[in-house]
Design a protein around this motif. Structure first.
Motif: not given
Length: 221
Positions: A141-149, A170-176, A198-210
């Motif tokens: 996950v590339l998190d750009f939440a704190l990037v302004y430009s 690999r699976g690649v995701y952006f937070v933007d 990223a927390g949303q993605l992790l919850k989805g992965l854990v749910r899928n494993q269950e």
């Protein structure tokens, strides 16, 4: 309100840096390092883009026709506040706020959180963190939440990074949330998935494993 256009500013500051202080321009560039222009009436102006603008007025001149007190003040500013134009802060290093792992095992997610403004050097710092590095996680996950430009070159570099990571499987995701990477096309017509965090993605992965353990059909987020 914009007074002059950016290309004009660049050209004027370049002239100020190279010859704005008459015959003392060479010593000024090495000792003070602030683009400046002196006038024989005793006035001086100087500017560092994105940092500070300074103006002084004191009529007594030195042998080069520059204000004695003005020169002294600029020297003090440069020395005390680290304003020499060659003392560039480590912006590239500061672009990466953190690189950490969420979850464990097959659900582990590598999260790189960026911050500030990203240009070529900053993007290169992010790329080096993945290429040739010891990154074991299959999801990034590339998190750009704190990037302004982010400029165009940096944007293309990060999209190429996403493409290469995906080619590695690999699976690649952006937070933007601010959409600084609009339409993140990897170059093959497909878009990098954008998630809330990223927390949303992790919850989805854990749910899928269950669900897998319970014999239910699951779809990778």
């Amino acid at each position: 309100m914009r007074v002059v256009h950016a290309p004009v500013v660049r050209q004027v500051l370049s002239v100020m840096a190279t010859c704005g202080m008459y015959d003392a321009a060479g010593d000024w560039a090495t000792q003070v390092g602030i683009p400046a222009k002196s006038g024989v009436a005793g006035g001086m102006i100087g500017a560092l883009p994105g940092q500070v603008g300074i103006a002084t007025f004191s009529p007594r001149l030195d042998a080069h026709g520059n204000s004695v007190r003005g020169v002294s003040l600029f020297e003090r500013f440069s020395s005390d506040m680290g304003l020499h134009m060659m003392e560039v802060p480590p912006a590239a290093r500061a672009v990466v706020r953190s690189s950490h792992v969420l979850g464990e095992g097959t659900s582990a997610v590598r999260v790189l959180q960026a911050q500030g403004g990203i240009r070529f050097a900053g993007a290169e710092r992010i790329v080096r963190g993945f290429v040739g590095g010891d990154i074991a996680e299959s999801r990034v996950v590339l998190d750009f939440a704190l990037v302004y430009s982010i400029d165009d070159v940096a944007r293309r570099m990060l999209l190429e990074l996403a493409r290469r990571l995906m080619l590695e499987g690999r699976g690649v995701y952006f937070v933007d949330p601010e959409l600084i990477m609009p339409d993140p096309d990897r170059g093959d017509g497909s878009l990098v998935p954008v998630i809330a965090d990223a927390g949303q993605l992790l919850k989805g992965l854990v749910r899928n494993q269950e669900n897998d353990r319970n014999g239910m059909f699951a779809v990778d987020p």
